[in-house]
Design a protein around this motif. Structure first.
Motif: not given
Length: 138
Positions: A27-33, A59-63, A110-118, A123-129
């Motif tokens: 999926g795509r999820l962009d942030f403005a920070l 087992t792990a979730i990382k952003l 910056y590029f970002h992505d959410l990694l979910m480990e099982n 599996s990468y759930t979303f990524e964006g800028i």
């Protein structure tokens, strides 16, 4: 499989139209920070039929936020350190970027992505800028 996630609350965070659906693709999820300002957003996770996805089964979730997709992370969040699982069905993921975290983001984006480990399955759930509005006052 498909995963549905949507923002259910946000504080000073610009998000695209929701819900976002990932059906085999990321999926795509962009942030403005704004630099030197904290941000909190809750994401509700459901499967394609609307049933809650219990995030404690992972087992792990990382952003991570990186200057380049293949680069070293500038900011890295994980469960217990910027990411929190909550909700009656353990299907809400809270992203909590502190002011100290955003202060490290000194480039325009910056590029970002959410990694979910099982186990052995990643599996990468979303990524964006993440577009950064830099500040002069600290």
């Amino acid at each position: 499989s498909s995963i549905l996630f949507r923002a259910i609350s946000s504080l000073s965070l610009t998000l695209p139209s929701l819900p976002l659906v990932s059906s085999g693709d990321i999926g795509r999820l962009d942030f403005a920070l704004r630099q030197n300002q904290g941000y909190i957003v809750d994401l509700l996770f459901q499967d394609g039929s609307g049933a809650p996805i219990d995030l404690t089964n992972y087992t792990a979730i990382k952003l991570q936020f990186k200057q380049k997709k293949s680069g070293a992370p500038i900011v890295s969040l994980s469960i217990g350190s910027g990411l929190t699982i909550s909700g009656a069905d353990n299907n809400v993921l809270t992203i909590d970027l502190s002011a100290d975290d955003t202060l490290l983001l000194t480039n325009d984006q910056y590029f970002h992505d959410l990694l979910m480990e099982n186990g052995d399955v990643n599996s990468y759930t979303f990524e964006g800028i993440a577009k950064i509005e830099r500040t002069g006052t600290r």
